[in-house]
Design a protein around this motif. Structure first.
Motif, PDB file in Angstrom:
ATOM      1  N   SER A 106       0.813  -1.218   0.000  1.00 53.42           N
ATOM      2  CA  SER A 106       0.000   0.000   0.000  1.00 53.42           C
ATOM      3  C   SER A 106       0.846   1.268   0.000  1.00 53.42           C
ATOM      4  O   SER A 106       0.313   2.373  -0.152  1.00 53.42           O
ATOM      5  CB  SER A 106      -0.929   0.017   1.222  1.00 53.42           C
ATOM      6  OG  SER A 106      -0.172   0.103   2.421  1.00 53.42           O
ATOM      7  N   ASP A 107       2.169   1.150   0.157  1.00 54.33           N
ATOM      8  CA  ASP A 107       3.038   2.324   0.178  1.00 54.33           C
ATOM      9  C   ASP A 107       3.002   3.039  -1.176  1.00 54.33           C
ATOM     10  O   ASP A 107       2.903   2.397  -2.231  1.00 54.33           O
ATOM     11  CB  ASP A 107       4.484   1.918   0.491  1.00 54.33           C
ATOM     12  CG  ASP A 107       4.659   1.439   1.922  1.00 54.33           C
ATOM     13  OD1 ASP A 107       3.668   1.422   2.674  1.00 54.33           O
ATOM     14  OD2 ASP A 107       5.801   1.076   2.282  1.00 54.33           O
ATOM     15  N   ASP A 138      -3.615  -4.998   5.248  1.00 56.31           N
ATOM     16  CA  ASP A 138      -3.098  -3.666   4.943  1.00 56.31           C
ATOM     17  C   ASP A 138      -3.717  -3.111   3.660  1.00 56.31           C
ATOM     18  O   ASP A 138      -4.123  -1.941   3.620  1.00 56.31           O
ATOM     19  CB  ASP A 138      -1.578  -3.731   4.820  1.00 56.31           C
ATOM     20  CG  ASP A 138      -0.976  -2.386   4.468  1.00 56.31           C
ATOM     21  OD1 ASP A 138      -1.084  -1.454   5.290  1.00 56.31           O
ATOM     22  OD2 ASP A 138      -0.399  -2.262   3.374  1.00 56.31           O
ATOM     23  N   SER A 155      -6.173   0.188   3.570  1.00 55.47           N
ATOM     24  CA  SER A 155      -5.522   1.336   2.946  1.00 55.47           C
ATOM     25  C   SER A 155      -6.424   2.109   1.998  1.00 55.47           C
ATOM     26  O   SER A 155      -6.099   3.225   1.593  1.00 55.47           O
ATOM     27  CB  SER A 155      -4.290   0.865   2.168  1.00 55.47           C
ATOM     28  OG  SER A 155      -4.680   0.177   0.989  1.00 55.47           O
ATOM     29  N   LYS A 202     -10.077   5.552   5.743  1.00 52.99           N
ATOM     30  CA  LYS A 202      -9.885   5.442   4.291  1.00 52.99           C
ATOM     31  C   LYS A 202     -10.894   4.510   3.624  1.00 52.99           C
ATOM     32  O   LYS A 202     -10.759   4.198   2.433  1.00 52.99           O
ATOM     33  CB  LYS A 202      -8.463   4.969   3.995  1.00 52.99           C
ATOM     34  CG  LYS A 202      -7.404   5.978   4.442  1.00 52.99           C
ATOM     35  CD  LYS A 202      -6.007   5.537   4.038  1.00 52.99           C
ATOM     36  CE  LYS A 202      -4.976   6.590   4.451  1.00 52.99           C
ATOM     37  NZ  LYS A 202      -3.602   6.206   4.056  1.00 52.99           N
TER      38      LYS A 202
END
Length: 311
Positions: free
Chosen positions: A152-153, A203, A207, A247
């Motif tokens: 997710s970065d 994640d 995200s 989110k």
């Protein structure tokens, strides 16, 4: 019957490994007289190099005997090569993708494939993904992230933007967990592998990437790890904490229905629970053949899910 989770190593990839043996520290080790050599790359996760991994006729004979009409081949995670320089990872990706394409073109009614990409360079990974799909591959298989980086970065934005544009299948397959508590009794494989998927899947879900990249078809290996079983806990966290809900446009139990999952669970009750949780149109047959812990033949036809993923 389709099989969405199965692995193969074409001859050109083996040649590449031998040509680059010193660079990637590849070793062929004889462990037992009645077994094939074990392949170990860079002192990491070794595995028995069974004939079904490398010989098309052996693979296709096993496929026919198991009653599998069509297999989606994937590169093996041991050869993702993410810990090497970009040029090495890109080179083996190109060789792997081209050789899988050639194999599938020889028997298109029985085989299709996913490619591999140099994930540590997301811009290059996007280019390789585009090339792979132009050649006819359905998408790619990737690991659950890199050391210190979750999928997710923002670092991975170029790759996911291209996957979204291409409506690619992105099959997320775990690597062995490095938790030092697991270095006994085969626990890295038994629970470390599904744990890596659980962390990655949770994640990605929290995200908001599902809304950001709605056209990417994310498929999780091994039934999604432990995520489906703990979805109630995520829903409770969604109600309780802004860090969980900020989110998301709906509760996690709704988002979990927007991924795909394979049937590699070895337990019918677990599979039934997964189907009830995410819907039968999101669970595709998979085997993990020919690794030791494969479900062979894969469980169920899941025709609705096959169509939803391929369409």
């Amino acid at each position: 019957m389709y099989d969405f989770h199965t692995h193969f190593i074409p001859a050109d990839v083996l040649t590449w490994l031998k040509d680059n043996q010193r660079t990637v520290n590849a070793k062929w080790i004889k462990k037992e007289q009645n077994k094939d050599d074990f392949l170990v790359v860079n002192e990491k996760w070794g595995f028995e190099l069974k004939r079904a991994f490398i010989d098309p006729s052996t693979y296709l004979a096993a496929q026919e005997q198991a009653g599998v009409s069509h297999s989606v081949l994937s590169p093996i995670p041991q050869l993702f090569m993410y810990d090497f320089p970009d040029e090495i990872t890109a080179d083996i990706s190109t060789v792997y993708n081209r050789s899988l394409t050639d194999l599938c073109k020889a028997t298109p009614e029985r085989l299709s494939a996913l490619g591999t990409v140099p994930l540590a360079n997301p811009v290059k990974a996007a280019e390789v993904l585009q090339e792979a799909m132009q050649m006819g591959l359905k998408g790619v298989i990737i690991g659950p992230g890199l050391d210190g980086r979750m999928l997710s970065d923002e670092f991975f934005t170029p790759f996911f933007e291209e996957a979204n544009r291409l409506k690619a299948i992105v099959f997320i397959h775990p690597l062995l967990c490095e938790d030092p508590r697991l270095k006994r009794r085969m626990m890295p494989n038994l629970i470390g592998v599904p744990w890596e998927t659980t962390v990655c899947a949770t994640d990605l879900l929290l995200s908001g990437m599902v809304d950001q990249y709605p056209e990417v078809k994310i498929l999780f290996a091994h039934g999604g790890g432990f995520l489906p079983y703990q979805i109630g806990r995520l829903d409770k966290g969604f109600e309780q904490w802004d860090l969980v809900s900020s989110k998301l446009k709906a509760k996690p139990s709704e988002y979990v229905k927007r991924f795909w999952y394979d049937t590699v669970l070895w337990n019918q009750d677990s599979l039934d629970f997964l189907i009830r949780t995410v819907g039968e149109e999101r669970v595709v047959p998979g085997s993990d053949y020919p690794f030791d812990l494969c479900v062979w033949p894969p469980c169920g036809k899941q025709e609705t899910a096959v169509r939803s993923l391929l369409d």
